[in-house]
Design an enzyme around this catalytic site. Sequence first.
Site, mmCIF file in Angstrom:
data_model
loop_
_atom_site.group_PDB
_atom_site.id
_atom_site.type_symbol
_atom_site.label_atom_id
_atom_site.label_comp_id
_atom_site.label_asym_id
_atom_site.label_seq_id
_atom_site.Cartn_x
_atom_site.Cartn_y
_atom_site.Cartn_z
ATOM 1 N N ASN A 17 0.953 -1.112 -0.211
ATOM 2 C CA ASN A 17 0.094 -0.071 -0.053
ATOM 3 C C ASN A 17 0.929 0.994 -0.012
ATOM 4 O O ASN A 17 1.544 1.667 1.034
ATOM 5 C CB ASN A 17 -0.841 -0.090 1.152
ATOM 6 C CG ASN A 17 -1.588 1.163 1.334
ATOM 7 O OD1 ASN A 17 -1.416 2.404 1.037
ATOM 8 N ND2 ASN A 17 -2.949 1.077 1.720
ATOM 9 N N GLU A 44 -3.942 1.629 -3.050
ATOM 10 C CA GLU A 44 -4.121 3.257 -2.614
ATOM 11 C C GLU A 44 -3.088 4.105 -3.592
ATOM 12 O O GLU A 44 -2.429 4.778 -3.285
ATOM 13 C CB GLU A 44 -4.042 3.599 -1.267
ATOM 14 C CG GLU A 44 -4.999 3.544 -0.409
ATOM 15 C CD GLU A 44 -4.679 4.445 0.906
ATOM 16 O OE1 GLU A 44 -5.439 5.364 1.088
ATOM 17 O OE2 GLU A 44 -4.011 3.764 1.611
ATOM 18 N N TYR A 122 -7.752 -4.040 -2.055
ATOM 19 C CA TYR A 122 -7.618 -2.967 -1.034
ATOM 20 C C TYR A 122 -8.921 -2.929 -0.230
ATOM 21 O O TYR A 122 -9.968 -2.435 -0.797
ATOM 22 C CB TYR A 122 -7.244 -1.653 -1.773
ATOM 23 C CG TYR A 122 -7.515 -0.548 -0.741
ATOM 24 C CD1 TYR A 122 -6.778 -0.570 0.519
ATOM 25 C CD2 TYR A 122 -7.987 0.833 -1.059
ATOM 26 C CE1 TYR A 122 -6.625 0.383 1.381
ATOM 27 C CE2 TYR A 122 -7.952 1.889 -0.071
ATOM 28 C CZ TYR A 122 -7.298 1.674 1.066
ATOM 29 O OH TYR A 122 -7.334 2.726 2.035
ATOM 30 N N ASP A 164 -3.718 -5.018 1.039
ATOM 31 C CA ASP A 164 -4.122 -4.454 2.490
ATOM 32 C C ASP A 164 -5.428 -4.951 2.869
ATOM 33 O O ASP A 164 -6.528 -4.259 2.333
ATOM 34 C CB ASP A 164 -3.977 -2.867 2.236
ATOM 35 C CG ASP A 164 -4.407 -2.150 3.395
ATOM 36 O OD1 ASP A 164 -4.677 -2.694 4.459
ATOM 37 O OD2 ASP A 164 -4.292 -0.693 3.494
ATOM 38 N N ASN A 166 -6.585 -4.468 5.854
ATOM 39 C CA ASN A 166 -7.114 -3.295 7.017
ATOM 40 C C ASN A 166 -7.655 -4.530 8.225
ATOM 41 O O ASN A 166 -8.864 -3.939 8.723
ATOM 42 C CB ASN A 166 -7.924 -2.386 6.470
ATOM 43 C CG ASN A 166 -7.442 -1.250 6.025
ATOM 44 O OD1 ASN A 166 -6.746 -0.886 6.749
ATOM 45 N ND2 ASN A 166 -8.017 -0.799 4.846
ATOM 46 N N ASP A 265 2.879 4.784 5.036
ATOM 47 C CA ASP A 265 2.680 4.068 6.220
ATOM 48 C C ASP A 265 2.580 2.845 6.259
ATOM 49 O O ASP A 265 2.826 2.170 7.511
ATOM 50 C CB ASP A 265 1.499 4.822 6.931
ATOM 51 C CG ASP A 265 0.007 4.806 6.142
ATOM 52 O OD1 ASP A 265 0.299 4.367 5.299
ATOM 53 O OD2 ASP A 265 -1.003 5.418 6.646
ATOM 54 N N HIS A 266 2.653 2.261 5.042
ATOM 55 C CA HIS A 266 2.718 0.643 5.134
ATOM 56 C C HIS A 266 4.352 0.368 4.476
ATOM 57 O O HIS A 266 4.851 1.063 3.807
ATOM 58 C CB HIS A 266 1.714 -0.096 4.100
ATOM 59 C CG HIS A 266 0.359 0.236 4.448
ATOM 60 N ND1 HIS A 266 -0.405 -0.671 4.828
ATOM 61 C CD2 HIS A 266 -0.529 1.333 4.435
ATOM 62 C CE1 HIS A 266 -1.586 -0.356 5.071
ATOM 63 N NE2 HIS A 266 -1.635 0.948 4.865
#
Length: 275
Positions: A17, A44, A122, A164, A166, A265-266
Amino acid sequence: MANLFFLGFPMDIASWNVNSVRSRQQHILDWLGTNPVDVLCLQETKVVDEDFPRQPFEEAGYHCHISGQKSYNGVAIFSREPLQDVKIGFAALVEPALTGDLDEQKRVISGVYDGVRIVNLYVPNGSALDSEKYLYKLRWLNLLQTYLEQLRRSDTPEFLVCGDFNIAPEDRDIHDPVGRENHIMATAMEREALTEVLAIANLQDAFRKFTEETGHYSWWDYRTRGFSRNRGWRIDHHYLTPQLYDQAQKCWIDREPRGWEKPSDHAPVVVTINN
């Protein structure tokens, strides 16, 4: 069924991501220079297809298969050789009457590489437990079950699902699981939904084949100095059908890019599969 999946050499498949492909373009190129994987699945990407920066990645030796939208979401698969039978969205396999509004956001793309169906996802974040986005996430995961069930019945019954998600599947996937039952990405309903998704095709977690202990994460919150304190979550995954799981040689999280200047951030997660 005969093993048709590989040509006698390892295949490296990465998921990352990148939180905007244009903002992280040089990071991706630098990482690929050091880690020339066969397939890179991005989430993303945050750009419409006509504005996707194809040229630098094509010059680096990759074919770009994309499905994007402006400012939000977006998925892409880079591959050393062109993918075959590229499918975009749930509607590629699921009756339109069932997809409803769940294909409006660009979150699903798949294609076949060397006989392996690679599905890049995603999964919605869900925002908060009292949010409509949380209910949307649960509906999306329910439709993902139907999608994977259809895929299991296709001509490529062995496949890899990455991206991702989540969702942290277990408490050991969170730096501090206290109170996680009230925290998005770790609620019982999300975990149960993920379990049901995986059960549809007997999918197994490639990372946990090789690493049992806690302390390994793929996402660290920007806002809490999460990376410097290793206060992270493991929410980016590779799930494999049984034969591919048996053929998996390694699965690892590359923390290095998370420490670069202005990173996603990943971190990338890489699986190596061999015959």
